[in-house]
Design a protein around this motif. Structure first.
Motif, short mmCIF file in Angstrom:
data_model
loop_
_atom_site.label_atom_id
_atom_site.label_comp_id
_atom_site.label_asym_id
_atom_site.label_seq_id
_atom_site.Cartn_x
_atom_site.Cartn_y
_atom_site.Cartn_z
N LEU A 45 0.80 -1.21 0.00
CA LEU A 45 0.00 0.00 0.00
C LEU A 45 0.84 1.28 0.00
O LEU A 45 0.46 2.27 -0.63
CB LEU A 45 -0.97 0.01 1.18
CG LEU A 45 -2.23 -0.86 1.06
CD1 LEU A 45 -3.08 -0.73 2.30
CD2 LEU A 45 -3.03 -0.49 -0.19
N LEU A 101 -9.36 5.30 -0.89
CA LEU A 101 -8.65 4.14 -0.34
C LEU A 101 -8.97 3.95 1.13
O LEU A 101 -9.24 2.84 1.59
CB LEU A 101 -7.15 4.30 -0.55
CG LEU A 101 -6.28 3.16 0.02
CD1 LEU A 101 -6.58 1.83 -0.68
CD2 LEU A 101 -4.79 3.51 -0.12
N TYR A 127 -10.68 -1.92 -4.16
CA TYR A 127 -9.31 -1.40 -4.12
C TYR A 127 -8.82 -1.09 -5.54
O TYR A 127 -8.15 -0.08 -5.77
CB TYR A 127 -8.36 -2.42 -3.49
CG TYR A 127 -8.35 -2.46 -1.99
CD1 TYR A 127 -8.04 -1.33 -1.24
CD2 TYR A 127 -8.62 -3.64 -1.30
CE1 TYR A 127 -8.01 -1.37 0.14
CE2 TYR A 127 -8.60 -3.70 0.08
CZ TYR A 127 -8.29 -2.55 0.80
OH TYR A 127 -8.26 -2.60 2.17
N ARG A 139 -10.79 0.83 3.02
CA ARG A 139 -10.15 0.17 4.17
C ARG A 139 -11.12 0.06 5.35
O ARG A 139 -11.13 -0.93 6.07
CB ARG A 139 -8.90 0.94 4.59
CG ARG A 139 -7.76 0.93 3.57
CD ARG A 139 -7.04 -0.39 3.54
NE ARG A 139 -6.30 -0.62 4.77
CZ ARG A 139 -5.82 -1.80 5.11
NH1 ARG A 139 -6.00 -2.86 4.34
NH2 ARG A 139 -5.14 -1.95 6.25
N PHE A 155 -4.51 -6.20 -6.79
CA PHE A 155 -5.78 -6.34 -6.07
C PHE A 155 -6.72 -7.32 -6.77
O PHE A 155 -7.54 -7.98 -6.11
CB PHE A 155 -6.45 -4.98 -5.91
CG PHE A 155 -5.70 -4.03 -5.03
CD1 PHE A 155 -5.48 -4.32 -3.69
CD2 PHE A 155 -5.19 -2.85 -5.54
CE1 PHE A 155 -4.78 -3.45 -2.88
CE2 PHE A 155 -4.50 -1.96 -4.74
CZ PHE A 155 -4.28 -2.26 -3.40
N TYR A 159 -11.67 -6.25 -2.39
CA TYR A 159 -10.45 -6.18 -3.19
C TYR A 159 -10.72 -5.62 -4.59
O TYR A 159 -9.86 -4.95 -5.18
CB TYR A 159 -9.80 -7.56 -3.28
CG TYR A 159 -8.99 -7.92 -2.05
CD1 TYR A 159 -7.89 -7.17 -1.67
CD2 TYR A 159 -9.33 -9.02 -1.27
CE1 TYR A 159 -7.16 -7.48 -0.55
CE2 TYR A 159 -8.59 -9.35 -0.15
CZ TYR A 159 -7.51 -8.58 0.22
OH TYR A 159 -6.78 -8.89 1.34
#
Length: 413
Positions: free
Chosen positions: A30, A102, A93, A106, A167, A90
């Motif tokens: 990340l 982002l 992402y 999360r 991802f 995912y």
């Protein structure tokens, strides 16, 4: 077909391996994703810390709720739920275009994930008690194996295709784990009427078990100690002289060193724990992990740093399985699923505090100061355990130590 805990352990091991691999393929990178894809140029360490922390905070807040549902409906439904939610996460992402999106994804991941904690709880509640420590230790090697394969695959994918494409690989791996949970995981039937459904009541019951609370506190402190440095390792690899174009691959190799060591050492520590007690094994693991972190200050090239991370991983492989085995001994079977959900909450709180502290400390001082704090905290925890003779007490029977194993006395009556 009769229920077989060994077959179940094998299936759960495979599912956990795929989920751990999915995480390791993309999430450790990340910082590079933030820098190269999302345009974060300033205060990268702080952005990294916050990005890691928000997932763990949201997960810690929701964990008791999922734990209560798990004790009511079973751990398998929680695995299925987490599997499909992680698959979608995912994919999200892959679509994000700025750091704020982002962070939002999360947070969603923290609220909806929980596949591996569900597998740990399922093993703990569906394995004969005299085999629980061994089974939990063996299960931990699945995440270690994923920690070996994932960073290497992620590093290669990031180098050849890009960080964003990693991802998609993660999403596909979790989707496989989702089907494994549906098709092959078995769980002993749970009687919903036989367990509490009130989260506040669960917290009160946990608070009355002193041994469990001590273990949860240790888990929080250990998790914070680990995560204070882990999100910074990728940027530290760059400072050690890695080629920026190969930073993901170099970081993947460093991350894999710990996974290889854990895969080798975890079964050995499990056998040692049976002989000398899991409390003593926990003490040894913390001492070795603390010294290994302190020594990182003295090594300033990629090869020696990788070797040192391997040695650190060999000792630290003893810590989490030992804590899980001690939680099994400190709780009665009827509360064990909820105990592991509280254990997850403690872990997530620690992993939330660690990245934030590590990011700010690295900006305020240096990454070497973070190494020092990380190693010292592990040593302090180990010395506190030793001084209070926690190792011996947690290995005692319920009658010998009603304070630490009060719930076992309740079960006996």
């Amino acid at each position: 077909m009769a229920f077989s805990w060994k077959r179940n352990l094998f299936v759960l091991w495979i599912g956990s391996f795929f989920v751990s691999s999915a995480y390791s393929v993309s999430i450790p990178f990340l910082p590079i994703f933030l820098h190269e894809q999302l345009g974060v140029q300033n205060h990268l360490e702080t952005w990294t810390g916050v990005t890691f922390a928000v997932t763990f905070l949201s997960s810690a807040l929701i964990a008791p709720f999922w734990g209560s549902l798990a004790d009511r409906y079973g751990r398998k439904p929680m695995m299925i739920r987490a599997g499909i939610c992680l698959t979608i996460t995912y994919l999200l992402y892959f679509l994000v275009q700025n750091p704020y999106e982002l962070i939002a994804v999360r947070i969603v991941e923290g609220l909806l994930a929980g596949y591996i904690p569900a597998t740990v709880a399922l093993v703990a509640t569906n394995t004969p008690e005299n085999h629980a420590g061994y089974a939990l230790g063996l299960l931990s090697t699945s995440t270690a194996a994923g920690g070996i394969i994932g960073p290497l695959v992620g590093g290669l994918v990031s180098q050849w295709l890009g960080n964003r494409e990693a991802f998609l690989i993660s999403s596909g791996l979790v989707f496989i784990a989702f089907f494994i949970a549906i098709l092959w995981v078995n769980e002993l039937k749970i009687s919903p009427a036989s367990v509490k459904r009130n989260v506040s009541g669960d917290l009160k019951e946990a608070a009355s078990n002193r041994g469990l609370m001590i273990l949860l506190g240790i888990m929080l402190a250990v998790s914070a100690s680990v995560m204070i440095i882990e999100p910074l390792l990728t940027t530290y690899v760059l400072k050690l002289g890695a080629d920026p174009k190969k930073a993901s691959l170099s970081s993947g190799i460093i991350f894999s060193a710990v996974g290889i060591a854990t895969l080798i050492a975890a079964p050995l520590w499990g056998k040692i724990g049976v002989r000398i007690g899991y409390g003593k094994v926990l003490f040894i693991g913390l001492i070795g992990g603390g010294i290994g972190n302190l020594l990182q200050i003295a090594f300033h090239d990629l090869v020696s740093f990788g070797v040192l991370r391997f040695i650190y991983g060999f000792f630290f492989a003893a810590v989490y399985p030992s804590l899980s085995a001690l939680i099994v001994r400190a709780t009665d079977p009827g509360f064990r699923g909820r105990a592991f959900s509280l254990n997850q909450a403690s872990t997530q709180l620690g992993t939330m505090l660690g990245p934030v502290a590590g990011g700010f400390l690295a900006n305020l001082f240096s990454i070497y100061a973070v190494f020092l704090i990380n190693g010292a905290s592990m040593l302090i925890i180990s010395l506190v355990i030793r001084k209070r003779k926690f190792a011996a007490r947690t290995e005692s029977t319920a009658n010998a130590d009603p304070v630490l194993t009060g719930n076992e006395n309740k079960a006996a009556t």
